[in-house]
Design a protein around this motif. Sequence first.
Motif, PDB file in Angstrom:
ATOM      1  N   HIS A 186       0.770  -1.319  -0.102  1.00 55.96           N
ATOM      2  CA  HIS A 186       0.009   0.018   0.012  1.00 55.96           C
ATOM      3  C   HIS A 186       1.007   1.265   0.012  1.00 55.96           C
ATOM      4  O   HIS A 186       0.413   2.345  -0.709  1.00 55.96           O
ATOM      5  CB  HIS A 186      -0.883   0.017   1.164  1.00 55.96           C
ATOM      6  CG  HIS A 186      -2.019   0.961   1.195  1.00 55.96           C
ATOM      7  ND1 HIS A 186      -3.066   0.845   0.205  1.00 55.96           N
ATOM      8  CD2 HIS A 186      -2.174   2.226   1.781  1.00 55.96           C
ATOM      9  CE1 HIS A 186      -3.809   2.086   0.570  1.00 55.96           C
ATOM     10  NE2 HIS A 186      -3.309   2.771   1.355  1.00 55.96           N
ATOM     11  N   THR A 187       1.848   1.218   0.762  1.00 58.09           N
ATOM     12  CA  THR A 187       2.901   2.400   0.853  1.00 58.09           C
ATOM     13  C   THR A 187       3.642   2.560  -0.484  1.00 58.09           C
ATOM     14  O   THR A 187       3.793   3.707  -1.032  1.00 58.09           O
ATOM     15  CB  THR A 187       3.768   2.291   1.849  1.00 58.09           C
ATOM     16  OG1 THR A 187       3.251   1.927   3.318  1.00 58.09           O
ATOM     17  CG2 THR A 187       4.817   3.329   1.864  1.00 58.09           C
ATOM     18  N   LEU A 188       3.913   1.251  -1.140  1.00 57.43           N
ATOM     19  CA  LEU A 188       4.572   1.519  -2.581  1.00 57.43           C
ATOM     20  C   LEU A 188       3.623   2.295  -3.545  1.00 57.43           C
ATOM     21  O   LEU A 188       4.072   3.047  -4.551  1.00 57.43           O
ATOM     22  CB  LEU A 188       4.964   0.208  -3.010  1.00 57.43           C
ATOM     23  CG  LEU A 188       6.223  -0.400  -2.210  1.00 57.43           C
ATOM     24  CD1 LEU A 188       6.293  -1.827  -2.801  1.00 57.43           C
ATOM     25  CD2 LEU A 188       7.489   0.487  -2.562  1.00 57.43           C
ATOM     26  N   CYS A 189       2.286   1.798  -3.337  1.00 54.97           N
ATOM     27  CA  CYS A 189       1.303   2.402  -4.445  1.00 54.97           C
ATOM     28  C   CYS A 189       1.324   3.911  -3.953  1.00 54.97           C
ATOM     29  O   CYS A 189       0.872   4.514  -5.036  1.00 54.97           O
ATOM     30  CB  CYS A 189      -0.123   1.689  -4.191  1.00 54.97           C
ATOM     31  SG  CYS A 189      -1.344   2.334  -5.166  1.00 54.97           S
ATOM     32  N   ALA A 190       1.037   4.408  -2.754  1.00 56.07           N
ATOM     33  CA  ALA A 190       0.997   5.549  -2.433  1.00 56.07           C
ATOM     34  C   ALA A 190       2.180   6.351  -2.802  1.00 56.07           C
ATOM     35  O   ALA A 190       1.982   7.738  -3.535  1.00 56.07           O
ATOM     36  CB  ALA A 190       1.162   6.007  -1.097  1.00 56.07           C
ATOM     37  N   LEU A 191       3.531   5.843  -2.997  1.00 49.71           N
ATOM     38  CA  LEU A 191       4.672   6.550  -3.577  1.00 49.71           C
ATOM     39  C   LEU A 191       4.485   6.622  -5.040  1.00 49.71           C
ATOM     40  O   LEU A 191       4.586   7.735  -5.645  1.00 49.71           O
ATOM     41  CB  LEU A 191       5.846   5.462  -3.540  1.00 49.71           C
ATOM     42  CG  LEU A 191       7.007   5.887  -4.181  1.00 49.71           C
ATOM     43  CD1 LEU A 191       7.582   7.277  -3.487  1.00 49.71           C
ATOM     44  CD2 LEU A 191       8.180   5.035  -4.106  1.00 49.71           C
ATOM     45  N   VAL A 192       3.874   5.583  -5.668  1.00 52.77           N
ATOM     46  CA  VAL A 192       3.650   5.793  -7.248  1.00 52.77           C
ATOM     47  C   VAL A 192       2.630   7.091  -7.542  1.00 52.77           C
ATOM     48  O   VAL A 192       2.864   7.811  -8.296  1.00 52.77           O
ATOM     49  CB  VAL A 192       2.916   4.480  -8.019  1.00 52.77           C
ATOM     50  CG1 VAL A 192       2.577   4.672  -9.399  1.00 52.77           C
ATOM     51  CG2 VAL A 192       4.015   3.324  -7.733  1.00 52.77           C
ATOM     52  N   GLY A 197       1.132  11.665  -9.875  1.00 56.89           N
ATOM     53  CA  GLY A 197       0.058  12.360  -9.812  1.00 56.89           C
ATOM     54  C   GLY A 197      -1.095  11.801 -10.327  1.00 56.89           C
ATOM     55  O   GLY A 197      -2.273  12.512 -10.649  1.00 56.89           O
ATOM     56  N   GLN A 198      -1.097  10.443 -10.715  1.00 52.44           N
ATOM     57  CA  GLN A 198      -2.024   9.717 -11.166  1.00 52.44           C
ATOM     58  C   GLN A 198      -2.603   8.398 -10.334  1.00 52.44           C
ATOM     59  O   GLN A 198      -1.693   8.299  -9.300  1.00 52.44           O
ATOM     60  CB  GLN A 198      -1.684   8.978 -12.364  1.00 52.44           C
ATOM     61  CG  GLN A 198      -1.564   9.914 -13.707  1.00 52.44           C
ATOM     62  CD  GLN A 198      -0.919   9.379 -14.782  1.00 52.44           C
ATOM     63  OE1 GLN A 198       0.156   9.008 -15.143  1.00 52.44           O
ATOM     64  NE2 GLN A 198      -2.105   8.988 -15.870  1.00 52.44           N
ATOM     65  N   LYS A 199      -3.475   7.904 -10.444  1.00 59.68           N
ATOM     66  CA  LYS A 199      -3.946   6.813  -9.612  1.00 59.68           C
ATOM     67  C   LYS A 199      -3.155   5.656 -10.450  1.00 59.68           C
ATOM     68  O   LYS A 199      -2.676   5.632 -11.660  1.00 59.68           O
ATOM     69  CB  LYS A 199      -5.384   6.204  -9.961  1.00 59.68           C
ATOM     70  CG  LYS A 199      -6.466   7.278  -9.036  1.00 59.68           C
ATOM     71  CD  LYS A 199      -6.153   7.243  -7.745  1.00 59.68           C
ATOM     72  CE  LYS A 199      -7.253   8.225  -6.991  1.00 59.68           C
ATOM     73  NZ  LYS A 199      -6.677   8.277  -5.382  1.00 59.68           N
ATOM     74  N   MET A 200      -2.630   4.793  -9.495  1.00 65.06           N
ATOM     75  CA  MET A 200      -1.664   3.718  -9.971  1.00 65.06           C
ATOM     76  C   MET A 200      -2.242   3.067 -11.132  1.00 65.06           C
ATOM     77  O   MET A 200      -1.371   2.776 -12.143  1.00 65.06           O
ATOM     78  CB  MET A 200      -1.356   2.693  -8.649  1.00 65.06           C
ATOM     79  CG  MET A 200      -0.439   1.815  -9.082  1.00 65.06           C
ATOM     80  SD  MET A 200      -0.934  -0.039  -9.558  1.00 65.06           S
ATOM     81  CE  MET A 200      -1.742  -0.447  -8.074  1.00 65.06           C
ATOM     82  N   LEU A 201      -3.280   2.456 -11.025  1.00 67.70           N
ATOM     83  CA  LEU A 201      -3.813   1.811 -12.465  1.00 67.70           C
ATOM     84  C   LEU A 201      -3.911   2.601 -13.659  1.00 67.70           C
ATOM     85  O   LEU A 201      -3.483   2.223 -14.618  1.00 67.70           O
ATOM     86  CB  LEU A 201      -4.993   1.186 -12.151  1.00 67.70           C
ATOM     87  CG  LEU A 201      -5.497  -0.056 -13.099  1.00 67.70           C
ATOM     88  CD1 LEU A 201      -4.527  -1.140 -13.121  1.00 67.70           C
ATOM     89  CD2 LEU A 201      -6.975  -0.483 -12.995  1.00 67.70           C
ATOM     90  N   ASP A 202      -4.032   3.832 -13.244  1.00 67.26           N
ATOM     91  CA  ASP A 202      -4.113   4.844 -14.652  1.00 67.26           C
ATOM     92  C   ASP A 202      -2.762   4.948 -15.280  1.00 67.26           C
ATOM     93  O   ASP A 202      -2.547   5.070 -16.299  1.00 67.26           O
ATOM     94  CB  ASP A 202      -4.775   6.191 -14.397  1.00 67.26           C
ATOM     95  CG  ASP A 202      -6.390   6.105 -14.035  1.00 67.26           C
ATOM     96  OD1 ASP A 202      -6.947   5.048 -14.443  1.00 67.26           O
ATOM     97  OD2 ASP A 202      -6.825   7.101 -13.143  1.00 67.26           O
ATOM     98  N   PHE A 203      -1.756   5.113 -14.185  1.00 67.30           N
ATOM     99  CA  PHE A 203      -0.457   5.241 -14.345  1.00 67.30           C
ATOM    100  C   PHE A 203       0.014   3.907 -15.447  1.00 67.30           C
ATOM    101  O   PHE A 203       0.536   4.158 -16.497  1.00 67.30           O
ATOM    102  CB  PHE A 203       0.417   5.616 -13.221  1.00 67.30           C
ATOM    103  CG  PHE A 203       1.997   5.402 -13.274  1.00 67.30           C
ATOM    104  CD1 PHE A 203       2.554   6.365 -14.357  1.00 67.30           C
ATOM    105  CD2 PHE A 203       2.786   4.219 -12.907  1.00 67.30           C
ATOM    106  CE1 PHE A 203       3.826   6.326 -14.559  1.00 67.30           C
ATOM    107  CE2 PHE A 203       4.115   4.583 -13.405  1.00 67.30           C
ATOM    108  CZ  PHE A 203       4.623   5.375 -13.958  1.00 67.30           C
ATOM    109  N   LEU A 204      -0.151   2.875 -15.005  1.00 69.10           N
ATOM    110  CA  LEU A 204       0.036   1.725 -15.651  1.00 69.10           C
ATOM    111  C   LEU A 204      -0.726   1.602 -16.990  1.00 69.10           C
ATOM    112  O   LEU A 204      -0.456   1.128 -18.101  1.00 69.10           O
ATOM    113  CB  LEU A 204      -0.291   0.502 -14.692  1.00 69.10           C
ATOM    114  CG  LEU A 204       0.591   0.228 -13.864  1.00 69.10           C
ATOM    115  CD1 LEU A 204       0.143  -1.177 -12.958  1.00 69.10           C
ATOM    116  CD2 LEU A 204       2.074  -0.288 -14.140  1.00 69.10           C
TER     117      LEU A 204
END
Length: 509
Positions: A186-192, A197-204
Motif C-alpha cells: 500500500h505504501t509503494l502504491c502511495a509512492l507511485v 500525480g495519477q492513480k496507480m492503475l491509470d499510470f499503468l
Amino acid sequence: MASEKSWYNDCGAEIPIYQLCGKEGETNMTIQKTSSPEAQGIPSGAVIRLVNKLKEQEIPMHSLLIARHGYLTAELYWRPYGRDVLHRMFSQTKSFTSLAIGLLEAEGKITLQDKICSYFPEFLPGNPDPWLQEMTIENLLMMETCHDKTTYKKTSTTENWVRSFFQTQPTHRPGTVFQYDTSASHTLCALVEKLTGQKMLDFLKDKVLRQIGFSEESYVLPDPFGVSMGGTGLMAKPVDMLRVGLMLLNEGKHPDDYGKKEGRQVYPGDYLKKALSFRTPAAAGLDTAQGYGYQFWMLPFQGFAMLGMGSQNLLCFPQQDMVIAFNADTQGIPNGSDIILNNIITELFEKLSDQPLPEDKESQEVLERLAEELTLPCLAKTIETPVQEIVNGKDFFLRRNLAGFNRIKVVFSTSEEGYLEYENERGSHQIPFGMGKLRECVFPEYGQRCVTSAAWLSEDTLYIRTWLTDESVASVHWKMFFGKDGSLTVRMHKTEETKFNEFQGLLNS
C-alpha cells in the motif's frame, strides 16, 4: 461497483461462457491469438478431467483460462461469472504495484535503494527509529520490512493507512526476514501516486496496460483516504490477467508478439528479470509459495505467480510455456489454492505434448457441453419435510443479540423459490434463494451482488448459502434449526474479511 445491468439470472447467463477456437490464429474480442488445445499440445480430455475433478471436490471456481505458446486454448466461466465481469483480484494487486514501481525506476524517478522515509517526511514520527530509516524501496518490494505484519487496520476509517506504516514501532531490522505485510504494498502504491500525480492503475494503463488490451473499466478500490488499495483492491477481468501473464512470460514484449525476437517491448525487461526471480525465501508452508521476488511468488517448475486471497491466481510456467489464470472462492477451504494447483499438475502438466496433437473433435464438443453447465456450487434440493409448511412465513422474534437482529422468518413462495427476511434497527431486508438453483439479488444494505440457494439438511434444519460475487468475494451461511417447541436457533457464518460482521454467531428466538 459493478454495472447495474443484470449479468445473470438464476443459473443462467446472458453472455458466452466458453471460448474454444479450432483454427490457429483465429481471433476473438479479447485475445488476438487463439487455438484449439490439441494444436498447442494440450489434450482436450485433460481439460475435461481437470474441470470434473474441481467439480467433484466442490471447489467454488469462477473462471479458468489456459494459454500455451502464446495462444489462448480454453476460456471457461462458472455462472454467474462471465467474460465481461470485473472480478476482485485481492493480492494480485501487489504485483501491479510492483510493475508501477518498475516503471518509475526505468524512468529514473527512483532507485530501489532509495530510503522510503525520504518520500514521506510528513508521516514520520518525531524521533524515527533507525530501523525505520534504514528501509529501502527494495525492502518493501521483497516483504522484508521492519514490521511483522500489516500496520493498518483494514476496518479503520480514521487512521491513515500510509501514515500507520511509518508510525508503527518496528519489530526487527529491515532486509533480514520475509514477513507478509500488505501495508508495504500500500505504501509503494502511495509512492507511485505521489510521484506521478495519477492513480496507480491509470499510470499503468497510460504506460503499458492500454497497449495490451487491458479493460478500460477496470479499477482499484481506494482506501478511506483516497489512496488506491495497492495491496488488494484491483477489479479486473480474468482475460486482463491472462494478457498481463503473457506479457510477463514474453519478457515484457506485447502478448500478441509472443515468441518473436523483435516483438514490441511494452515493459522494461530488466526490471522483470529482477522482479520475477527468487529473491527471498517465503516459508509459508504452501506448494504455491516457494519463494518471493518483487511482489511476485515463486512456483514449482520454475514458475512465478500473482496470488490473491481465495485463489485469485495467475500462474506462469516458462518450462511448459503456459499461462493459467483462474478465479475462485476457496476461503474456508484449507490449502484451496494448492488443491487447484495440484490438479493442474496431475491433470494437465503430466499430459502435455511438446508437439501438436491430432484434433479431438469429440472431446472438444464434450468440453463445450460441460462448460455450458458450469455454475457456482448450488445446494441440491434434498428432502421434503412437514416443518417447511409449519414455519413458512412465521415470524420468529429474537432474543437480544450483538448483531442487532430483532426478527427473522423464511418464506417459501413456491417449491423452488423463497426468501429469508430479517429485521434490524434499519428495517426489514430480504434475501431471495432458490431450492436446487441459484437466485440473484443485491445483498441488503451492502449493495453487493450475490446468488443464494437453500436446502433442508434434515427435517428440522434448513441451510441457506449466499455467494458474494462483487467487490466482496466471499460467502455468508445460515443454518436454521427449528425446534418442536416452536423455537428457532440460527448459526451464522461469513468468510468476508472485513464486512458482514453481523452475520457471524448465534441467534435464538
